[in-house]
Design a protein around this motif. Structure first.
Motif, PDB file in Angstrom:
ATOM      1  N   GLU A 272       0.901  -1.102   0.065  1.00  7.87           N
ATOM      2  CA  GLU A 272      -0.075  -0.103  -0.014  1.00  7.87           C
ATOM      3  C   GLU A 272       0.747   1.268  -0.150  1.00  7.87           C
ATOM      4  O   GLU A 272       0.678   2.251  -0.872  1.00  7.87           O
ATOM      5  CB  GLU A 272      -1.107  -0.230   1.311  1.00  7.87           C
ATOM      6  CG  GLU A 272      -1.806   0.931   1.184  1.00  7.87           C
ATOM      7  CD  GLU A 272      -2.855   0.983   2.468  1.00  7.87           C
ATOM      8  OE1 GLU A 272      -3.369   1.912   2.947  1.00  7.87           O
ATOM      9  OE2 GLU A 272      -3.091  -0.418   2.701  1.00  7.87           O
ATOM     10  N   ALA A 273       1.741   1.127   0.968  1.00  6.26           N
ATOM     11  CA  ALA A 273       3.045   2.427   0.816  1.00  6.26           C
ATOM     12  C   ALA A 273       3.599   2.578  -0.569  1.00  6.26           C
ATOM     13  O   ALA A 273       3.640   3.817  -0.983  1.00  6.26           O
ATOM     14  CB  ALA A 273       3.991   2.085   1.761  1.00  6.26           C
ATOM     15  N   MET A 274       3.888   1.364  -1.029  1.00  4.28           N
ATOM     16  CA  MET A 274       4.559   1.665  -2.349  1.00  4.28           C
ATOM     17  C   MET A 274       3.482   2.029  -3.453  1.00  4.28           C
ATOM     18  O   MET A 274       3.933   2.830  -4.317  1.00  4.28           O
ATOM     19  CB  MET A 274       4.892   0.257  -2.967  1.00  4.28           C
ATOM     20  CG  MET A 274       6.122  -0.269  -2.235  1.00  4.28           C
ATOM     21  SD  MET A 274       6.816  -1.949  -2.603  1.00  4.28           S
ATOM     22  CE  MET A 274       7.005  -1.740  -4.288  1.00  4.28           C
ATOM     23  N   THR A 275       2.271   1.919  -3.351  1.00  2.00           N
ATOM     24  CA  THR A 275       1.305   2.188  -4.258  1.00  2.00           C
ATOM     25  C   THR A 275       1.072   3.838  -4.099  1.00  2.00           C
ATOM     26  O   THR A 275       0.947   4.660  -5.196  1.00  2.00           O
ATOM     27  CB  THR A 275       0.027   1.764  -3.927  1.00  2.00           C
ATOM     28  OG1 THR A 275       0.064   0.199  -4.202  1.00  2.00           O
ATOM     29  CG2 THR A 275      -1.171   2.010  -5.104  1.00  2.00           C
ATOM     30  N   ILE A 276       1.040   4.227  -2.813  1.00  2.00           N
ATOM     31  CA  ILE A 276       0.930   5.648  -2.575  1.00  2.00           C
ATOM     32  C   ILE A 276       1.970   6.362  -2.855  1.00  2.00           C
ATOM     33  O   ILE A 276       2.194   7.479  -3.611  1.00  2.00           O
ATOM     34  CB  ILE A 276       0.931   5.987  -1.032  1.00  2.00           C
ATOM     35  CG1 ILE A 276      -0.400   5.615  -0.633  1.00  2.00           C
ATOM     36  CG2 ILE A 276       0.890   7.528  -0.762  1.00  2.00           C
ATOM     37  CD1 ILE A 276      -0.521   5.417   0.834  1.00  2.00           C
ATOM     38  N   ILE A 277       3.338   5.748  -2.903  1.00  2.00           N
ATOM     39  CA  ILE A 277       4.615   6.377  -3.490  1.00  2.00           C
ATOM     40  C   ILE A 277       4.540   6.557  -4.847  1.00  2.00           C
ATOM     41  O   ILE A 277       4.897   7.471  -5.549  1.00  2.00           O
ATOM     42  CB  ILE A 277       5.998   5.676  -2.892  1.00  2.00           C
ATOM     43  CG1 ILE A 277       6.061   6.032  -1.430  1.00  2.00           C
ATOM     44  CG2 ILE A 277       6.976   6.224  -3.551  1.00  2.00           C
ATOM     45  CD1 ILE A 277       7.106   4.872  -0.763  1.00  2.00           C
ATOM     46  N   ASP A 278       4.061   5.389  -5.694  1.00  2.00           N
ATOM     47  CA  ASP A 278       4.074   5.444  -6.917  1.00  2.00           C
ATOM     48  C   ASP A 278       3.141   6.536  -7.561  1.00  2.00           C
ATOM     49  O   ASP A 278       3.503   7.083  -8.459  1.00  2.00           O
ATOM     50  CB  ASP A 278       3.753   4.107  -7.565  1.00  2.00           C
ATOM     51  CG  ASP A 278       4.598   3.020  -7.376  1.00  2.00           C
ATOM     52  OD1 ASP A 278       5.897   3.290  -7.407  1.00  2.00           O
ATOM     53  OD2 ASP A 278       4.217   1.777  -7.594  1.00  2.00           O
ATOM     54  N   SER A 279       1.945   6.577  -6.878  1.00  2.00           N
ATOM     55  CA  SER A 279       0.964   7.805  -7.417  1.00  2.00           C
ATOM     56  C   SER A 279       1.860   9.065  -7.071  1.00  2.00           C
ATOM     57  O   SER A 279       1.206   9.880  -7.918  1.00  2.00           O
ATOM     58  CB  SER A 279      -0.322   7.575  -6.802  1.00  2.00           C
ATOM     59  OG  SER A 279      -0.240   7.784  -5.285  1.00  2.00           O
ATOM     60  N   GLU A 280       2.437   9.370  -6.048  1.00  2.00           N
ATOM     61  CA  GLU A 280       2.853  10.618  -5.860  1.00  2.00           C
ATOM     62  C   GLU A 280       4.119  10.906  -7.002  1.00  2.00           C
ATOM     63  O   GLU A 280       4.337  12.027  -7.409  1.00  2.00           O
ATOM     64  CB  GLU A 280       3.485  10.625  -4.341  1.00  2.00           C
ATOM     65  CG  GLU A 280       2.527  10.688  -3.416  1.00  2.00           C
ATOM     66  CD  GLU A 280       2.983  10.557  -1.707  1.00  2.00           C
ATOM     67  OE1 GLU A 280       4.359  10.326  -1.723  1.00  2.00           O
ATOM     68  OE2 GLU A 280       2.358  10.771  -0.947  1.00  2.00           O
TER      69      GLU A 280
END
Length: 93
Positions: free
Chosen positions: A78-86
């Protein structure tokens, strides 16, 4: 003739008594063997029950550990998904 017949009957009875004694000894030995075997099997069952309990406890601990790791991996994804979107937003600007 009657005396001989009586001796033969006595001898036959004596043989039956000795056979009965031998049979009783054999039955007693078999009973003793079965009792020893039963005792050994009961001991083995007891040891196997203890081992089963130990393995069930270990399995419970491993399943708890697996669940904890699963939650951590989900959080990292989930953290990686947030980072990817950012990152995608930052590159898109």
């Amino acid at each position: 003739m009657n005396g001989l017949s009586g001796m033969e009957r006595f001898s036959h009875l004596e043989d039956k008594i000795y056979l009965t004694i031998e049979f009783a000894k054999k039955i007693r030995e078999e009973k003793d063997n079965i009792e020893r075997e039963t005792l050994a099997l009961r001991k083995e069952v007891s040891e196997l029950e203890r081992e089963k309990m130990r393995l069930e406890e270990k399995l419970g601990a491993l399943m708890s550990e697996r669940d904890a790791i699963h939650l951590k991996v989900e959080a990292m994804l989930e953290a990686m998904t947030i980072i990817d979107s950012e990152v995608a937003e930052a590159v898109g600007r």
